[in-house]
Design a protein around this motif. Structure first.
Motif, PDB file in Angstrom:
ATOM      1  N   LYS A   1       1.070   8.142   2.720  1.00  0.00           N
ATOM      2  CA  LYS A   1       1.522   6.749   2.701  1.00  0.00           C
ATOM      3  C   LYS A   1       2.029   6.318   4.079  1.00  0.00           C
ATOM      4  CE  LYS A   1       2.403   5.589  -2.036  1.00  0.00           C
ATOM      5  NZ  LYS A   1       3.199   4.709  -2.863  1.00  0.00           N
TER       6      LYS A   1
ATOM      7  N   GLY B   1      -0.552   5.388   6.306  1.00  0.00           N
ATOM      8  CA  GLY B   1      -1.220   4.115   6.013  1.00  0.00           C
ATOM      9  C   GLY B   1      -2.061   4.101   4.756  1.00  0.00           C
ATOM     10  N   ALA B   2      -1.960   5.134   3.915  1.00  0.00           N
ATOM     11  CA  ALA B   2      -2.773   5.153   2.696  1.00  0.00           C
ATOM     12  C   ALA B   2      -2.208   4.178   1.670  1.00  0.00           C
ATOM     13  CB  ALA B   2      -2.800   6.559   2.107  1.00  0.00           C
ATOM     14  N   SER B   3      -3.076   3.358   1.112  1.00  0.00           N
ATOM     15  CA  SER B   3      -2.646   2.451   0.050  1.00  0.00           C
ATOM     16  C   SER B   3      -2.662   3.203  -1.271  1.00  0.00           C
ATOM     17  CB  SER B   3      -3.575   1.245  -0.034  1.00  0.00           C
ATOM     18  OG  SER B   3      -4.856   1.681  -0.458  1.00  0.00           O
TER      19      SER B   3
ATOM     20  N   GLU C   1       4.663  -4.956  -0.292  1.00  0.00           N
ATOM     21  CA  GLU C   1       4.075  -3.669   0.069  1.00  0.00           C
ATOM     22  C   GLU C   1       2.724  -3.827   0.785  1.00  0.00           C
ATOM     23  OE1 GLU C   1       5.274  -0.749   0.103  1.00  0.00           O
ATOM     24  OE2 GLU C   1       3.429   0.339   0.572  1.00  0.00           O
TER      25      GLU C   1
ATOM     26  N   LEU D   1       1.979  -2.326   4.395  1.00  0.00           N
ATOM     27  CA  LEU D   1       0.924  -1.332   4.578  1.00  0.00           C
ATOM     28  C   LEU D   1       0.168  -1.596   5.892  1.00  0.00           C
ATOM     29  CD1 LEU D   1      -0.307   0.988   2.889  1.00  0.00           C
ATOM     30  CD2 LEU D   1      -1.978  -0.644   2.048  1.00  0.00           C
TER      31      LEU D   1
ATOM     32  N   ARG E   1       2.369  -0.524   8.733  1.00  0.00           N
ATOM     33  CA  ARG E   1       2.389   0.946   8.894  1.00  0.00           C
ATOM     34  C   ARG E   1       1.079   1.444   9.501  1.00  0.00           C
ATOM     35  NH1 ARG E   1       5.160   1.086   3.917  1.00  0.00           N
ATOM     36  NH2 ARG E   1       3.273   1.530   2.751  1.00  0.00           N
ATOM     37  N   ARG E   2      -0.013   0.744   9.178  1.00  0.00           N
ATOM     38  CA  ARG E   2      -1.307   1.205   9.698  1.00  0.00           C
ATOM     39  C   ARG E   2      -1.511   0.829  11.165  1.00  0.00           C
ATOM     40  NH1 ARG E   2      -5.173  -0.782   4.716  1.00  0.00           N
ATOM     41  NH2 ARG E   2      -4.798   0.987   3.340  1.00  0.00           N
TER      42      ARG E   2
ATOM     43  N   PRO F   1      -5.689   8.961  10.070  1.00  0.00           N
ATOM     44  CA  PRO F   1      -5.182   7.606   9.807  1.00  0.00           C
ATOM     45  C   PRO F   1      -6.274   6.533   9.857  1.00  0.00           C
ATOM     46  CG  PRO F   1      -3.730   8.759  11.320  1.00  0.00           C
ATOM     47  CD  PRO F   1      -4.956   9.611  11.169  1.00  0.00           C
TER      48      PRO F   1
ATOM     49  N   PHE G   1      -7.790   5.329   6.513  1.00  0.00           N
ATOM     50  CA  PHE G   1      -7.098   4.336   5.684  1.00  0.00           C
ATOM     51  C   PHE G   1      -7.296   2.920   6.219  1.00  0.00           C
ATOM     52  CE2 PHE G   1      -4.400   8.268   5.566  1.00  0.00           C
ATOM     53  CZ  PHE G   1      -4.942   8.725   4.386  1.00  0.00           C
TER      54      PHE G   1
END
Lengths: 405, 235
Positions: A315, A318-320, B89, B93, B96-97, B122, B125
């Motif tokens: 997570k 970056g994993a949804s 969220e 997300l 965070r990415r 990474p 994702f």
């Protein structure tokens, strides 16, 4: 880098866990496969057995209204000429062929699952001549039979001692008659003034046969002056779903002086047994799948708790939630394929090992689609069992999962 | 708002991080614990900043709030001009990415993957597949591990694994690198390697916020903050 690559690598790394979970799936699939294989073999065996008992006709002289021993035409003076047998056979064969081709016409056995072709072997016609006489001071029925046809129609016949009759100078006696009179193999008995050697004693059949003396048809015909005559003809059909009802109707309509009766009750009982066995098998299959789901669910739930750190990291990277679910799904599919293949092999082994022991004489048959079914069932089980733990675990907030470090 | 992920940013431009009256309270049965207490902080692009403080002083909580992993009980958090403490969220997300990357105390890598694959992970994702392999190799080269690219994690030393984590943190070209005790488990020599790595990244323009117990490491950062009882007690 793709998600499925990560899933496969992680499966490969956690060999013990993978084997543990896959073995859970495999055991369930094995149970499923073994149940289906043994169940199908049992069904088929049952069908064949009751078909052999049930698919038969008895042809009697027209004045004989039932098939009880007292009405077999003994002493009544009513017989069927032997020379009529070929024409009765012709009518019978034509009716069976027409009925079979029609499939769905007058077929007594309801619940035929599929049509299609079936090799129809020739029916067996077993004529019998019954005559009553005194033997060893007892009133007894002497039956003249065509020994080859008789052994085929009464395949359950076995000798208690001696051998099945094969000599015109010998007789075979029923078990009860032998017990009452004390006659043994090798003794001689006089029948209508002619001496015969007792060649064999028939094992008890719980039928009128136990009280009779058997000899060859020509011998009995000659002995009682009934050349060319028989008391009845037993006809055994040689196919699973033979439309014997069609043959019964055709014979009754076209042959004067005889009456054919089929055993409808047995056919109906066959359908009922078939249906009940199918229900039992389906219930077992359903239960085994449910057990599989629960077992795999427990295993996966346990492993998910140990993977919260990993989920937290994914997570953070970056994993949804959807991507996590997909990763779990890929793992689940891979586990399903592995478990399905192992389970199929195990299930087949169990079926071949246990099947013959459970069902004497049953033949386990394999089909190309069974491994496919096993793998699909395993994947579905694995996915179903994964769904809830994966949904639950992937819902954990990043902060919670991250703190689990 | 700076939406460009480029690392070439100038110091003293628009703040990258703004914390305004941030508090984080953990309610217990009979009292509440203030992990952060009315804290204000601004971090500019290109800064190399360290937080020091005893255990329980709120360092990691602060880092998590800056990165959008945790939310404050009160106050406002801005990252790259966008208020993030109220975001859903889905949007977090994306942050965070694309905007934030973590380097953690333990080298948290996937043991089933090679060093190169860990660096590339990474991007799976983000759905970014353009020259990912090439970029990852360049990053490994930058941290001096080009020859270890195809080695599995267990074949790497602690320092090498941590350098893989640094390379992984850079793969999506984040605006901000958050390092939580990045040298915590390393020996002195390896620690020095990692410190030099961070200094080199900062020299290239990367913004780095680090939490550490290590005064020597803290002393080498450009800005040092001391946290005590949820407040910045010394700057």
């Amino acid at each position: 880098m793709r998600l499925y690559q990560l899933a496969l690598r992680e499966i490969g790394r956690r060999k013990i866990r993978t084997l543990y979970t896959a073995s859970g799936i495999a055991l369930s699939v094995a149970l499923l496969v073994a149940t289906i294989l043994v169940g199908s073999a049992g069904q088929k065996d049952l069908l064949l057995t009751i078909a052999r008992y049930g698919h038969s006709l008895t042809i009697l002289p027209a004045t004989t209204m039932d098939t009880s021993l007292q009405s077999f035409g003994i002493g009544s003076g009513h017989y069927i000429p032997e020379e009529a047998i070929p024409s009765i056979r012709t009518i019978y064969d034509a009716a069976i062929k027409t009925g079979w081709e029609r499939m769905g016409g007058l077929v007594l056995q309801s619940g035929i699952p599929f049509g299609g072709e079936q090799q129809i072997q020739e029916a067996i016609f077993a004529p019998r001549l019954y005559e009553e006489t005194n033997v060893l001071d007892r009133r007894v029925v002497v039956a003249g039979v065509d020994s080859v046809a008789e052994y085929q129609t009464r395949f359950w016949w076995e000798v208690d001692s001696g051998n099945l009759m094969n000599d015109p100078q010998e007789v075979m006696v029923g078990k009860v008659f032998a017990a009452i009179t004390g006659v043994k193999v090798g003794d001689r008995v006089d029948i209508n003034g002619q001496s015969f050697k007792v060649g064999g004693i028939l094992r008890e059949t719980d039928s009128p046969d136990d009280y009779m003396i058997f000899s060859t048809l020509p011998t009995v015909q000659k002995l009682f002056g009934k050349q060319g005559l028989v008391s009845l003809i037993n006809v055994r059909a040689m196919c699973n779903y033979c439309p014997v009802g069609d043959a019964e109707l055709a014979i009754n309509q076209k042959v004067v002086g005889v009456r054919a009766t089929s055993q409808r009750e047995i056919a109906q009982a066959q359908h009922k047994i078939f249906r009940n066995v199918t229900h039992v098998i389906l219930t077992l299959v359903g239960l085994s799948l449910l057990m599989a789901c629960m077992a795999v669910f427990n295993m996966i739930m346990g492993t998910m708790h140990g993977r919260i750190r990993e989920i937290g990291l994914l997570k953070v990277l970056g994993a949804s939630r959807w991507q996590l679910m997909r990763t779990f799904a890929y793992e689940s599919i891979a586990l399903g394929i592995l478990g399905g293949l192992i389970g199929y092999a195990l299930g087949v082994s169990i079926a071949f090992g246990v099947g013959p022991w459970l069902l004497s004489g049953a033949i386990i048959e394999l089909h190309w689609w069974e491994p496919l079914l096993a793998v699909v069932a395993a994947i579905m089980t694995s996915l179903l069992a994964t769904l809830l733990p994966a949904l639950h675990t992937s819902r954990i907030s990043v902060a919670t999962a991250f703190r689990a470090q | 708002m700076n939406t460009n992920a480029s690392v070439k940013v100038a110091v003293n431009s628009q703040p990258l991080v703004v914390l305004s009256h941030i508090s984080k309270v953990y309610p217990l049965s009979d009292h509440s614990v203030y992990a952060l207490d009315d804290m204000n902080l601004t971090i500019l692009p290109g800064e190399y900043l360290s937080f020091m403080g005893p255990s329980g002083s709120g360092k990691s909580t602060l880092l998590n709030i800056i990165g959008g992993i945790d939310k404050p009980t009160s106050g406002e958090v801005y990252l790259d001009g966008e208020r993030i403490d109220t975001l859903k969220e889905q949007r977090l997300l994306v942050i965070r990415r694309r905007k934030v990357a973590y380097v953690l105390q333990e080298a948290r890598l996937f043991p089933s993957l090679t060093a190169l694959e860990n660096v590339m992970l990474p991007t799976a994702f983000v759905g970014d597949r353009k020259q990912v392999r090439q970029r990852a190799l360049e990053l490994l080269s930058k941290v001096g591990l080009e020859k270890r690219a195809n080695h599995l994690v267990h074949q790497l030393s602690g320092g090498e694994a941590q350098r893989v984590c640094i390379a992984r943190a850079l793969i999506n070209q984040p605006l901000l690198i958050l390092a939580d005790e990045p040298t915590g488990n390393l020996d002195h020599e390896t620690r020095l390697e990692i410190v030099q790595q961070f200094e080199a990244l900062n020299a290239e323009g990367h913004t780095i916020v680090m939490v550490t117990h290590d005064p020597e490491l803290s002393a080498r950062t450009r800005r040092r903050l001391l946290l005590r009882d949820g407040k910045i007690s010394q700057s």
